[in-house]
Scaffold this motif. Structure first.
Motif, PDB file in Angstrom:
ATOM      1  N   GLY A   1     -42.064 -68.402 -45.234  1.00  0.00           N
ATOM      2  CA  GLY A   1     -43.090 -69.322 -44.623  1.00  0.00           C
ATOM      3  C   GLY A   1     -44.134 -68.843 -43.722  1.00  0.00           C
ATOM      4  O   GLY A   1     -45.361 -69.262 -43.913  1.00  0.00           O
ATOM      5  N   LEU A   2     -44.023 -67.711 -42.983  1.00  0.00           N
ATOM      6  CA  LEU A   2     -44.741 -67.231 -41.904  1.00  0.00           C
ATOM      7  C   LEU A   2     -45.026 -65.903 -42.418  1.00  0.00           C
ATOM      8  O   LEU A   2     -45.557 -65.081 -41.556  1.00  0.00           O
ATOM      9  N   MET A   3     -44.980 -65.528 -43.590  1.00  0.00           N
ATOM     10  CA  MET A   3     -45.356 -64.176 -44.352  1.00  0.00           C
ATOM     11  C   MET A   3     -46.630 -63.636 -43.846  1.00  0.00           C
ATOM     12  O   MET A   3     -46.562 -62.438 -43.558  1.00  0.00           O
ATOM     13  N   ASP A   4     -47.612 -64.254 -43.899  1.00  0.00           N
ATOM     14  CA  ASP A   4     -48.796 -63.865 -43.439  1.00  0.00           C
ATOM     15  C   ASP A   4     -49.397 -64.098 -42.108  1.00  0.00           C
ATOM     16  O   ASP A   4     -50.477 -63.882 -42.057  1.00  0.00           O
ATOM     17  N   THR A   5     -48.743 -64.646 -41.191  1.00  0.00           N
ATOM     18  CA  THR A   5     -49.057 -65.156 -39.825  1.00  0.00           C
ATOM     19  C   THR A   5     -49.323 -64.068 -38.885  1.00  0.00           C
ATOM     20  O   THR A   5     -50.261 -63.860 -38.267  1.00  0.00           O
ATOM     21  N   PHE A   6     -48.337 -63.265 -38.918  1.00  0.00           N
ATOM     22  CA  PHE A   6     -48.568 -62.078 -37.458  1.00  0.00           C
ATOM     23  C   PHE A   6     -48.980 -60.719 -38.153  1.00  0.00           C
ATOM     24  O   PHE A   6     -49.076 -59.878 -37.345  1.00  0.00           O
ATOM     25  N   GLY A   7     -49.212 -60.546 -39.253  1.00  0.00           N
ATOM     26  CA  GLY A   7     -49.804 -59.402 -39.991  1.00  0.00           C
ATOM     27  C   GLY A   7     -48.903 -58.175 -40.222  1.00  0.00           C
ATOM     28  O   GLY A   7     -49.070 -57.280 -40.534  1.00  0.00           O
ATOM     29  N   LYS A   8     -47.573 -58.610 -39.907  1.00  0.00           N
ATOM     30  CA  LYS A   8     -46.581 -57.756 -40.419  1.00  0.00           C
ATOM     31  C   LYS A   8     -45.364 -58.448 -40.642  1.00  0.00           C
ATOM     32  O   LYS A   8     -45.212 -59.952 -40.412  1.00  0.00           O
ATOM     33  N   PRO A   9     -44.241 -58.152 -41.491  1.00  0.00           N
ATOM     34  CA  PRO A   9     -43.212 -58.880 -41.964  1.00  0.00           C
ATOM     35  C   PRO A   9     -42.169 -59.365 -40.909  1.00  0.00           C
ATOM     36  O   PRO A   9     -42.209 -58.538 -39.750  1.00  0.00           O
ATOM     37  N   LEU A  10     -41.797 -60.626 -40.938  1.00  0.00           N
ATOM     38  CA  LEU A  10     -40.729 -60.975 -39.932  1.00  0.00           C
ATOM     39  C   LEU A  10     -39.510 -60.610 -40.374  1.00  0.00           C
ATOM     40  O   LEU A  10     -38.850 -60.721 -41.484  1.00  0.00           O
ATOM     41  N   GLN A  11     -38.732 -59.855 -39.413  1.00  0.00           N
ATOM     42  CA  GLN A  11     -37.224 -59.248 -39.611  1.00  0.00           C
ATOM     43  C   GLN A  11     -36.266 -60.236 -39.383  1.00  0.00           C
ATOM     44  O   GLN A  11     -36.519 -61.089 -38.482  1.00  0.00           O
ATOM     45  N   VAL A  12     -35.298 -59.929 -40.409  1.00  0.00           N
ATOM     46  CA  VAL A  12     -34.027 -60.947 -40.148  1.00  0.00           C
ATOM     47  C   VAL A  12     -32.649 -60.227 -39.628  1.00  0.00           C
ATOM     48  O   VAL A  12     -32.526 -59.258 -40.019  1.00  0.00           O
ATOM     49  N   THR A  13     -32.364 -60.463 -38.498  1.00  0.00           N
ATOM     50  CA  THR A  13     -31.353 -59.853 -37.855  1.00  0.00           C
ATOM     51  C   THR A  13     -30.067 -60.605 -37.683  1.00  0.00           C
ATOM     52  O   THR A  13     -30.090 -61.955 -37.269  1.00  0.00           O
ATOM     53  N   PHE A  14     -29.049 -60.158 -38.023  1.00  0.00           N
ATOM     54  CA  PHE A  14     -27.587 -60.927 -37.828  1.00  0.00           C
ATOM     55  C   PHE A  14     -26.911 -60.613 -36.680  1.00  0.00           C
ATOM     56  O   PHE A  14     -26.825 -59.562 -36.174  1.00  0.00           O
ATOM     57  N   MET A  15     -26.543 -61.833 -36.264  1.00  0.00           N
ATOM     58  CA  MET A  15     -25.716 -61.751 -34.773  1.00  0.00           C
ATOM     59  C   MET A  15     -24.531 -62.783 -34.775  1.00  0.00           C
ATOM     60  O   MET A  15     -24.701 -63.743 -34.073  1.00  0.00           O
ATOM     61  N   PRO A  16     -23.497 -62.283 -35.488  1.00  0.00           N
ATOM     62  CA  PRO A  16     -22.272 -63.367 -35.720  1.00  0.00           C
ATOM     63  C   PRO A  16     -21.663 -63.469 -34.179  1.00  0.00           C
ATOM     64  O   PRO A  16     -21.756 -62.377 -33.536  1.00  0.00           O
ATOM     65  N   GLY A  17     -20.860 -64.441 -34.380  1.00  0.00           N
ATOM     66  CA  GLY A  17     -19.980 -64.509 -33.129  1.00  0.00           C
ATOM     67  C   GLY A  17     -19.800 -66.053 -32.503  1.00  0.00           C
ATOM     68  O   GLY A  17     -21.087 -66.293 -32.020  1.00  0.00           O
ATOM     69  N   GLY A  18     -18.873 -66.713 -32.699  1.00  0.00           N
ATOM     70  CA  GLY A  18     -18.962 -68.030 -32.133  1.00  0.00           C
ATOM     71  C   GLY A  18     -19.680 -69.038 -32.634  1.00  0.00           C
ATOM     72  O   GLY A  18     -20.093 -70.183 -32.065  1.00  0.00           O
ATOM     73  N   ILE A  19     -20.130 -68.910 -33.909  1.00  0.00           N
ATOM     74  CA  ILE A  19     -20.997 -69.854 -34.584  1.00  0.00           C
ATOM     75  C   ILE A  19     -22.269 -70.087 -33.757  1.00  0.00           C
ATOM     76  O   ILE A  19     -22.662 -71.166 -33.337  1.00  0.00           O
ATOM     77  N   GLY A  20     -22.952 -69.143 -33.321  1.00  0.00           N
ATOM     78  CA  GLY A  20     -23.994 -69.079 -32.392  1.00  0.00           C
ATOM     79  C   GLY A  20     -23.994 -68.797 -30.935  1.00  0.00           C
ATOM     80  O   GLY A  20     -24.750 -68.740 -30.051  1.00  0.00           O
TER      81      GLY A  20
END
Length: 323
Positions: free
Chosen positions: A50-69
């Protein structure tokens, strides 16, 4: 002419300010506080696309599991409290963990709620051959005898699904601790239990009912949304319109930031989501991801969540889940 120059200068300065704010977001990142797959991953993918073109660079998805947040909220209250680049996915389940102390010392006051990705809503579901043809008939039975109906869902006591049932009980003056509740390992097992006759009422999510509408196997007596939904749920009444205004449950998906992030960075992200909400493509993205439109950002979302979490906390206290 002088007035035109002044107006042009103001417009240019405003535009440049917006560009500066966006430029401050050098490495846009969405933290999914779980392993790949599932709701948090989905929430981050909505932001990524949804924000693909917003910041001029791709948004990275990082996974941080543990304790459901729990691991994520701890990090954003210790080493990343003012990170302008990162947003963290949350859900109504995260809010419930905040309300009941499952995140330790960290509560809803320790993050800055940013924006929503979309929503799902609670659903009051009975089998197609149920004697309860209306929500009123079901509620009358519960009011007369809190153990008259066996209830089940894909969550343990104190979970989101249990909370939905608790709201129904409270709406007719019954103690939620008296309900006959069966916890299943997920919604699929709970639906199997409903169709198999081991439970009489399933507290599910309306989004998972799409494939069952019109089949006759199950009947959605009401949706726990503030107003009627669109097709294919347009003919299903809400708990509110049927006279149970407190029996509402929105399954919210959204994002928060560290509590010490600057107003400039926070407002840049808010503006990015508000711009996305105005684009019809975002509604299509929500639909493709199985979400329904519920678009709030900034102060509007923060105010809504404060009310929502306090309501959860009150229910949990009354049910003896927390002191």
């Amino acid at each position: 002419m002088k007035m035109l120059k002044v107006a042009a200068a103001l417009l240019l300065s405003t535009t440049l300010a917006g560009q500066v704010l966006a430029a401050d977001i050098e490495h846009p990142e969405c933290i999914a506080p779980a392993k790949p797959g599932g709701g948090f991953d989905l929430t981050c993918r909505v932001a990524q696309q949804g924000l693909m073109d917003t910041f001029g660079k791709p948004l990275q998805v990082t996974f941080m599991p543990g304790g459901i947040g729990a691991v994520a909220i701890s990090q954003f209250n210790t080493t990343r409290t003012d990170d302008p680049n990162a947003i963290v996915a949350f859900s109504s389940g995260s809010l419930l963990n905040m309300a009941t102390g499952k995140y330790g010392e960290w509560t809803e006051k320790d993050v800055r709620f940013l924006a929503t990705a979309g929503a799902d809503f609670g659903a009051v579901v009975v089998p197609g051959d149920s004697p309860y043809k209306t929500l009123d008939a079901l509620m009358d039975a519960i009011k007369a005898d809190p153990q008259a109906v066996v209830i089940g869902a894909g969550g343990s006591v104190g979970s989101q699904d249990w909370m939905k049932a608790a709201l129904l009980f409270k709406s007719v003056g019954q103690d939620p601790r008296k309900m006959r509740y069966v916890a299943f390992d997920g919604g699929g097992d709970a639906i199997a239990g409903l169709l198999g006759g081991s439970i009489q009422l399933y507290m599910g999510d309306v989004g998972e009912m799409v494939s069952h509408i019109g089949t006759g196997t199950m009947n959605v007596l009401a949706v726990m949304s503030p107003e009627r939904l669109g097709p294919p749920f347009a003919d299903i009444p809400t708990t509110k319109e049927l006279g149970y205004p407190d029996a509402e449950w929105t399954i919210l998906r959204g994002y928060y930031m560290g509590k010490n992030v600057s107003d400039d960075a926070y407002n840049a992200w808010v503006a990015a989501f508000e711009k996305a909400y105005a684009d019809p493509a975002f509604a299509t993205l929500q639909k493709d991801k199985g979400l329904m439109p519920l678009n709030m950002a900034g102060a509007e979302l923060s105010d809504s969540i404060k009310i929502r979490v306090e309501k959860m906390r009150t229910i949990a206290k009354e049910a003896g889940l927390i002191k």
